[in-house]
Write an enzyme that holds these catalytic residues in place. Structure first.
Site, PDB file in Angstrom:
ATOM      1  N   ARG A  16      64.627  19.305   5.860  1.00  0.00           N
ATOM      2  CA  ARG A  16      65.523  18.798   4.844  1.00  0.00           C
ATOM      3  C   ARG A  16      66.895  19.470   4.911  1.00  0.00           C
ATOM      4  NH1 ARG A  16      62.899  15.786   0.724  1.00  0.00           N
ATOM      5  NH2 ARG A  16      64.205  16.668  -0.937  1.00  0.00           N
ATOM      6  N   ASP A 142      72.386  23.619  -8.213  1.00  0.00           N
ATOM      7  CA  ASP A 142      71.969  22.257  -8.535  1.00  0.00           C
ATOM      8  C   ASP A 142      72.867  21.767  -9.662  1.00  0.00           C
ATOM      9  OD1 ASP A 142      70.420  20.008  -9.760  1.00  0.00           O
ATOM     10  OD2 ASP A 142      68.824  20.673  -8.421  1.00  0.00           O
ATOM     11  N   TYR A 155      62.986  25.389 -14.050  1.00  0.00           N
ATOM     12  CA  TYR A 155      63.824  25.159 -12.866  1.00  0.00           C
ATOM     13  C   TYR A 155      65.299  25.231 -13.239  1.00  0.00           C
ATOM     14  CZ  TYR A 155      66.125  22.671  -9.047  1.00  0.00           C
ATOM     15  OH  TYR A 155      66.979  22.314  -8.017  1.00  0.00           O
TER      16      TYR A 155
END
Length: 250
Positions: A16, A142, A155
């Site tokens: 990935r 993120d 998370y």
């Protein structure tokens, strides 16, 4: 004796995004330390591919980033390869939902360990050699570090901590080590999959109207490494504009 060739350690580089980063920096002339945990077969295949292009330029190290002793060993073994390090990319990450009511010690250990603890301890252990070579650290955060994702509290917390770590280490390690972060948006669907309606809902929130490409992450990392020599403590969102509006869904 240290090599004159720059060296990069990329965690979670077997597949990935991590594999794309490894290929990009190998093309730029770096020797690569490819870290993996469960993706050993993929990491070995990637190293073989890179070594065919340039012999003895890529090596694989396997470690559980939730294990403090293995994190320390990974740092030591990384330096043992070519006796230097110029770039650390903290890419390895665990991602799965933890709805309130289901959060337990195992999930805490796993999500905080991979997304926050290991990047901090690796950065600490490798800071001296990075400073010696005026290197840099890139943390993969993120878009959900700033805009929470329902059902993923742990998370999101861990990624938010990683973003703050980026800024804090940028101060602590200056002027010899630059520390920046990349916040990907919709680049790859989660490994566990996403149904078509869920994918369309996500893309509807992206002003550029499409899924991002892997090379858009690797090109941003290249920019931060090779060109942005006056940038530190910054987080670049590579998300097609998705973070311009409140995030919904996955």
């Amino acid at each position: 004796m240290a090599s004159n060739t720059p060296v990069a350690l990329i965690t979670g580089a077997g597949k990935r995004v991590g594999a794309a980063l490894a290929r990009a920096f190998h093309q730029d002339g770096f020797n690569l330390v490819i870290h993996c945990l469960h993706s050993r077969a993929e990491a070995d295949a990637l190293a073989e591919e890179l070594n065919q292009h340039r012999p003895d330029s890529a090596r694989v190290l396997q470690a559980d980033l939730n294990d403090l002793s293995q994190v320390a060993t990974l740092a030591q073994q990384t330096l043992a390869q070519w006796h230097r390090l110029d770039l650390l990319i903290n890419n390895a990450s665990r991602f799965y939902p933890t709805p309130v009511g289901d959060i337990d010690q195992a999930a805490w250990h796993d999500l905080v360990g991979s997304n926050m603890m290991a990047p901090l301890l690796l950065s600490q252990a490798l800071a001296p050699t990075l400073a010696e070579h005026k290197g840099s650290i890139i943390n993969m955060v993120d878009v959900h570090a700033r805009s929470p994702l329902k059902g993923h509290t742990l998370y999101c917390m861990a990624k938010a901590a990683l973003e703050m770590m980026t800024k804090s280490l940028a101060l602590e390690l200056a002027p010899r080590v630059r520390v920046n972060a990349i916040a990907p948006g919709a680049i790859l669907w989660p490994a566990q999959g996403e149904n078509e309606s869920g994918q369309q809902a996500v893309l509807a929130q992206v002003p550029l109207g499409r899924l991002g490409e892997l090379d858009e992450i690797s090109n941003t990392a290249r920019f931060l490494t090779h060109h942005a020599t006056y940038l530190t403590g910054q987080v670049i969102a590579v998300d097609g504009g998705r973070s311009l509006a409140p995030l919904q869904g996955a």
